[in-house]
Scaffold this active site. Structure first.
Site, PDB file in Angstrom:
ATOM      1  CB  SER A   1     -58.081  -7.954   6.065  1.00 30.84           C
ATOM      2  OG  SER A   1     -58.068  -6.899   6.780  1.00 30.84           O
TER       3      SER A   1
ATOM      4  CB  THR B   1     -64.132  -4.537   9.036  1.00 30.07           C
ATOM      5  OG1 THR B   1     -64.035  -3.319   8.947  1.00 30.07           O
ATOM      6  CG2 THR B   1     -65.091  -5.528   8.230  1.00 30.07           C
TER       7      THR B   1
ATOM      8  CE  LYS C   1     -62.680  -2.061  13.283  1.00 32.47           C
ATOM      9  NZ  LYS C   1     -61.650  -0.936  13.106  1.00 32.47           N
TER      10      LYS C   1
ATOM     11  CG  ASP D   1     -57.572  -0.618  14.376  1.00 31.82           C
ATOM     12  OD1 ASP D   1     -57.020  -1.446  13.450  1.00 31.82           O
ATOM     13  OD2 ASP D   1     -58.777  -0.156  14.501  1.00 31.82           O
TER      14      ASP D   1
END
Ligand code: ATR
Length: 286
Positions: free
Chosen positions: A22, A67, A71, A107
């Protein structure tokens, strides 16, 4: 780029972040948009998470990605949560505005955008999804929202699949959502779209696959959310049998683009092919 423009402070929190892609993606997007800003890696554990969030507020961060392993844990720190993230039960993007934390999950939006880019037809179609974890929840939500009429879910742990099936049936009454049990091959035959959302086939277990295809797959779309390796065994075998395949790198790019849209609160153009090249190189170097 004007010096009066505010600096956008972004980050990713998780542990470990050594191989996170990322930062490469977001820095490249910021650069291409001529925005002044940074995107830092902040490794933290459950004990140090609240201190990190206090610092982000104090120092005026715009937002951050979340992450593994935070999460789900992040939910207890949020002031607000987007309906889709609430359904998925996990947050990968947080916007920080006026000291308030709002959680999102991009996502599924990323998955949806990659279906659209590859012009995969969904209206009234049948799909099979391998997996019933957080990624599967996001993918299934968007398959049904995009018009899939019949959805089959296969998972190692049946109870987890049934939990997801119950939630999807409640959310999308009128759709057929079933557990794919005995004959996966027949279900593959009946499906237009087949998606792997499990981690099976991910590096270093590159020779593993959630399903060994046996028949021709012409006219079908086969998608893997795994992006390391970019071409998993699942995709290699599907392609060899005639399927159109979509790898996890596109979904990675699109989920990041959706996160940046949330932080900047604006839509923008980007060059998917050059981002793919950049990420492949970064993955190779990591
Ligand atoms: P994520 O949020 O990335 O989806 P997750 O919630 O841990 O991660 O879900 C991982 C998924 O991969 C699950 O569907 C899991 O199956 P179980 O529910 O049976 O655990 C699946 N998975 C992971 N490793 C697997 C393996 N070796 N064989 C089969 N399925 C596996």
């Amino acid at each position: 780029m004007s010096s009066a423009e505010p600096v956008i402070k972004l980050a990713i929190i998780g542990n470990p972040l050594e191989h996170a892609l990322s930062p490469v993606l977001q820095k490249s997007l910021l650069l291409s948009l001529h925005r002044r800003g940074g995107y830092e890696k902040v490794e933290c554990d459950a004990e140090t998470l609240s201190g990190v969030l206090r610092r982000f507020k104090r120092e005026g961060y715009t937002g951050f990605n979340v992450t593994i392993p935070h999460k789900q844990r992040i939910l207890e720190y949020l002031n607000d949560i987007d309906a889709e993230a609430e359904f998925i039960g996990a947050v990968n993007t947080v916007r920080l505005q006026e000291n308030k934390l709002t959680g999102f999950n991009t996502d599924g939006l990323g998955f949806r955008a990659s279906l659209e880019t590859h012009e995969v037809a969904t209206q009234g179609k049948t799909a099979l999804v391998f997996g019933a974890g957080g990624a599967a929840r996001a993918v299934c939500f968007h398959l049904l929202a995009a018009g899939i009429a019949h959805l089959h879910i296969a998972n190692r742990t049946a109870e987890r699949a049934y939990e997801l099936i119950d939630d999807l049936r409640r959310h999308f009454p009128g759709k057929t959502v079933r557990f794919a049990q005995a004959s996966i091959c027949d279900t593959v035959k009946a499906s237009h779209i087949v998606v792997n959302t499990t981690s099976v086939g991910m590096w270093p277990n590159r020779e593993k696959t959630p399903h060994a295809f046996e028949q021709r797959l012409d006219g079908k779309s086969v998608i893997d959310i795994v992006y390391n390796p970019v071409k998993t065994r699942f995709l290699r075998e599907a392609e060899a049998r005639g399927a159109a395949v979509i790898d996890g790198l596109d979904m990675l790019i699109f989920q990041g683009v959706e996160a940046l849209k949330i932080w900047l609160q604006e839509a923008f153009e980007f060059d998917r092919q050059s981002l793919r090249k950049l990420l492949k190189r970064a993955q190779h170097d990591a």
